[in-house]
Design a protein around this motif. Structure first.
Motif, PDB file in Angstrom:
ATOM      1  N   LEU A 202       0.826  -1.211   0.000  1.00  0.00           N
ATOM      2  CA  LEU A 202       0.000   0.000   0.000  1.00  0.00           C
ATOM      3  C   LEU A 202       0.863   1.265   0.000  1.00  0.00           C
ATOM      4  O   LEU A 202       0.608   2.222   0.739  1.00  0.00           O
ATOM      5  CB  LEU A 202      -0.950   0.010   1.203  1.00  0.00           C
ATOM      6  N   LYS A 203       1.868   1.272  -0.876  1.00  0.00           N
ATOM      7  CA  LYS A 203       2.786   2.411  -0.929  1.00  0.00           C
ATOM      8  C   LYS A 203       2.638   3.182  -2.242  1.00  0.00           C
ATOM      9  O   LYS A 203       2.474   2.597  -3.294  1.00  0.00           O
ATOM     10  CB  LYS A 203       4.237   1.947  -0.777  1.00  0.00           C
ATOM     11  N   ARG A 204       2.685   4.497  -2.104  1.00  0.00           N
ATOM     12  CA  ARG A 204       2.643   5.430  -3.235  1.00  0.00           C
ATOM     13  C   ARG A 204       1.413   5.171  -4.116  1.00  0.00           C
ATOM     14  O   ARG A 204       1.515   4.904  -5.302  1.00  0.00           O
ATOM     15  CB  ARG A 204       3.934   5.364  -4.044  1.00  0.00           C
ATOM     16  N   GLY A 205       0.265   5.305  -3.496  1.00  0.00           N
ATOM     17  CA  GLY A 205      -0.984   5.123  -4.213  1.00  0.00           C
ATOM     18  C   GLY A 205      -1.583   6.441  -4.666  1.00  0.00           C
ATOM     19  O   GLY A 205      -1.250   7.517  -4.150  1.00  0.00           O
ATOM     20  N   HIS A 206      -2.476   6.365  -5.644  1.00  0.00           N
ATOM     21  CA  HIS A 206      -3.140   7.568  -6.158  1.00  0.00           C
ATOM     22  C   HIS A 206      -4.498   7.174  -6.737  1.00  0.00           C
ATOM     23  O   HIS A 206      -4.635   6.111  -7.346  1.00  0.00           O
ATOM     24  CB  HIS A 206      -2.288   8.225  -7.239  1.00  0.00           C
ATOM     25  N   GLN A 207      -5.501   8.020  -6.504  1.00  0.00           N
ATOM     26  CA  GLN A 207      -6.824   7.840  -7.110  1.00  0.00           C
ATOM     27  C   GLN A 207      -7.155   9.062  -7.952  1.00  0.00           C
ATOM     28  O   GLN A 207      -6.793  10.192  -7.598  1.00  0.00           O
ATOM     29  CB  GLN A 207      -7.906   7.685  -6.038  1.00  0.00           C
ATOM     30  N   PHE A 208      -7.889   8.838  -9.040  1.00  0.00           N
ATOM     31  CA  PHE A 208      -8.303   9.935  -9.899  1.00  0.00           C
ATOM     32  C   PHE A 208      -9.460   9.486 -10.770  1.00  0.00           C
ATOM     33  O   PHE A 208      -9.777   8.296 -10.846  1.00  0.00           O
ATOM     34  CB  PHE A 208      -7.143  10.451 -10.764  1.00  0.00           C
ATOM     35  N   ILE A 209     -10.087  10.453 -11.418  1.00  0.00           N
ATOM     36  CA  ILE A 209     -11.151  10.180 -12.383  1.00  0.00           C
ATOM     37  C   ILE A 209     -10.551  10.325 -13.779  1.00  0.00           C
ATOM     38  O   ILE A 209      -9.911  11.333 -14.094  1.00  0.00           O
ATOM     39  CB  ILE A 209     -12.330  11.167 -12.216  1.00  0.00           C
ATOM     40  N   LEU A 210     -10.766   9.313 -14.622  1.00  0.00           N
ATOM     41  CA  LEU A 210     -10.303   9.343 -16.007  1.00  0.00           C
ATOM     42  C   LEU A 210     -11.510   9.388 -16.930  1.00  0.00           C
ATOM     43  O   LEU A 210     -12.420   8.563 -16.814  1.00  0.00           O
ATOM     44  CB  LEU A 210      -9.449   8.114 -16.315  1.00  0.00           C
ATOM     45  N   ASP A 211     -11.513  10.352 -17.825  1.00  0.00           N
ATOM     46  CA  ASP A 211     -12.592  10.527 -18.805  1.00  0.00           C
ATOM     47  C   ASP A 211     -12.076  10.041 -20.156  1.00  0.00           C
ATOM     48  O   ASP A 211     -11.059  10.546 -20.653  1.00  0.00           O
ATOM     49  CB  ASP A 211     -12.965  12.014 -18.864  1.00  0.00           C
ATOM     50  N   VAL A 212     -12.757   9.066 -20.727  1.00  0.00           N
ATOM     51  CA  VAL A 212     -12.307   8.443 -21.973  1.00  0.00           C
ATOM     52  C   VAL A 212     -13.326   8.714 -23.076  1.00  0.00           C
ATOM     53  O   VAL A 212     -14.535   8.551 -22.881  1.00  0.00           O
ATOM     54  CB  VAL A 212     -12.122   6.917 -21.797  1.00  0.00           C
ATOM     55  N   ARG A 213     -12.813   9.100 -24.236  1.00  0.00           N
ATOM     56  CA  ARG A 213     -13.673   9.356 -25.390  1.00  0.00           C
ATOM     57  C   ARG A 213     -12.981   8.857 -26.649  1.00  0.00           C
ATOM     58  O   ARG A 213     -11.800   9.142 -26.878  1.00  0.00           O
ATOM     59  CB  ARG A 213     -13.969  10.845 -25.508  1.00  0.00           C
ATOM     60  N   ASN A 214     -13.721   8.112 -27.465  1.00  0.00           N
ATOM     61  CA  ASN A 214     -13.200   7.630 -28.748  1.00  0.00           C
ATOM     62  C   ASN A 214     -13.796   8.437 -29.882  1.00  0.00           C
ATOM     63  O   ASN A 214     -15.015   8.606 -29.969  1.00  0.00           O
ATOM     64  CB  ASN A 214     -13.530   6.142 -28.928  1.00  0.00           C
ATOM     65  N   GLU A 215     -12.937   8.934 -30.736  1.00  0.00           N
ATOM     66  CA  GLU A 215     -13.393   9.756 -31.854  1.00  0.00           C
ATOM     67  C   GLU A 215     -12.385   9.646 -33.001  1.00  0.00           C
ATOM     68  O   GLU A 215     -11.172   9.755 -32.789  1.00  0.00           O
ATOM     69  CB  GLU A 215     -13.525  11.214 -31.410  1.00  0.00           C
ATOM     70  N   GLY A 216     -12.904   9.419 -34.194  1.00  0.00           N
ATOM     71  CA  GLY A 216     -12.028   9.344 -35.363  1.00  0.00           C
ATOM     72  C   GLY A 216     -11.028   8.219 -35.295  1.00  0.00           C
ATOM     73  O   GLY A 216      -9.910   8.343 -35.826  1.00  0.00           O
ATOM     74  N   GLY A 217     -11.396   7.130 -34.632  1.00  0.00           N
ATOM     75  CA  GLY A 217     -10.500   5.992 -34.536  1.00  0.00           C
ATOM     76  C   GLY A 217      -9.400   6.146 -33.498  1.00  0.00           C
ATOM     77  O   GLY A 217      -8.502   5.305 -33.406  1.00  0.00           O
ATOM     78  N   THR A 218      -9.467   7.212 -32.692  1.00  0.00           N
ATOM     79  CA  THR A 218      -8.449   7.476 -31.673  1.00  0.00           C
ATOM     80  C   THR A 218      -9.098   7.569 -30.299  1.00  0.00           C
ATOM     81  O   THR A 218     -10.185   8.123 -30.149  1.00  0.00           O
ATOM     82  CB  THR A 218      -7.708   8.797 -31.972  1.00  0.00           C
ATOM     83  N   THR A 219      -8.424   7.004 -29.302  1.00  0.00           N
ATOM     84  CA  THR A 219      -8.889   7.085 -27.922  1.00  0.00           C
ATOM     85  C   THR A 219      -8.259   8.299 -27.254  1.00  0.00           C
ATOM     86  O   THR A 219      -7.039   8.474 -27.286  1.00  0.00           O
ATOM     87  CB  THR A 219      -8.512   5.818 -27.138  1.00  0.00           C
ATOM     88  N   HIS A 220      -9.106   9.143 -26.657  1.00  0.00           N
ATOM     89  CA  HIS A 220      -8.641  10.353 -25.988  1.00  0.00           C
ATOM     90  C   HIS A 220      -8.910  10.244 -24.489  1.00  0.00           C
ATOM     91  O   HIS A 220      -9.923   9.694 -24.064  1.00  0.00           O
ATOM     92  CB  HIS A 220      -9.362  11.587 -26.545  1.00  0.00           C
TER      93      HIS A 220
END
Length: 279
Positions: A202-220
């Protein structure tokens, strides 16, 4: 700046979210601030069957059987709105409409949850104006789903458990997430993410929200987080260091997110409507 993306629009009617600036929004008897105040709506409230009206460069919102809300100036120098129309899928909007309440917050361990978040009383409105990474993601879960509780809180904060992925499993158990996976997600949606450099310890942990969107064949990707990095001058931030205390989201990053040497897992958050109901 961009808006919420494909989920939302300013000029459509229907259910509307009251943006959280920390104070009630007045309802006027007519489409003028010179009319009497008929009442108030509360920050974060969802209003049904609203209609927007433009009047001399300003936008007003009709709230059935209650009155009128002055929303914003919609000329060239637009102002931030009092309410927002999220559309059918409101997952992002229910989170972003709450972010203005965090203006003035910085990163720190002395958590100070807004009153709108279900949290232990000693950490509610404590006055420190601080949140760390998992405290911010706890806010996000609360705001989207209006759900919480002490047992869930302790699991989300990884308190009293050796399980490094307890926060993700709790989100799935309480029906706020519908899938858990490893690595960097690629499907559209919002994700609660957990990284560790040493999960077993349980060392050096991090939480965050990731927003994913696919457009034009690319993942953003774009990241919404409470970061301890010295370049992050506020909480939360977009894409590492950009302040995230308005309803407007920063554009997606030009390069896909990568956790570096950390081990990463995620929980894909379930979509909700404007009232927080699962869809």
């Amino acid at each position: 700046m961009s808006d919420f993306g494909r989920e939302s629009r300013f000029f459509t009617g229907g259910a509307a979210l009251v943006v959280d600036y920390g104070k009630p929004v007045p309802l006027y008897a007519d489409k003028t601030k010179k009319s009497e105040i008929a009442g108030y709506v509360q920050p974060g409230e969802t209003l049904a069957d609203c209609e927007p009206f433009a009047k001399a460069g300003h936008e007003w919102i009709k709230v059935p059987d209650q009155g009128w809300i002055y929303n914003r100036r919609n000329t060239v120098n637009k102002t931030d709105p009092a309410v927002y129309f999220p559309g059918k899928i409101a997952t992002r909007a229910r989170l972003l409409c709450r972010l203005p309440i965090l203006r003035g917050y910085t990163y720190g361990r002395s958590a100070d949850f807004p009153a709108s978040v279900i949290a232990p009383p000693k950490y509610t409105a404590s006055g420190s104006k601080q949140l760390d990474c998992s405290s911010f993601t706890w806010c996000a879960i609360n705001w989207i789903y209006e759900a919480g509780g002490l047992h869930w809180y302790t699991r989300h904060q990884i308190i009293g458990t050796p399980d490094p992925w307890a926060a993700l499993k709790a989100a799935e158990q309480y029906l706020c997430a519908n899938e858990i996976g490893d690595g960097v997600p690629t499907r559209d949606g919002l994700y609660l993410c957990q990284t560790w450099h040493d999960p077993a310890a349980l060392k050096r942990g991090h939480q965050f929200i990731l927003d994913v969107r696919n457009e034009g064949g690319t993942t953003h990707h774009r990241i919404l987080q409470a970061s301890s990095h010295p370049d992050a001058q506020s909480v939360p931030t977009w894409n590492y260091y950009k302040p995230a205390t308005t309803i407007h989201a920063e554009p997606y990053m030009t390069r896909a997110f990568h956790p570096g040497s950390a081990v990463m897992r995620w929980a894909r958050l379930a979509n909700v409507d404007a009232f927080g109901g699962l869809i």
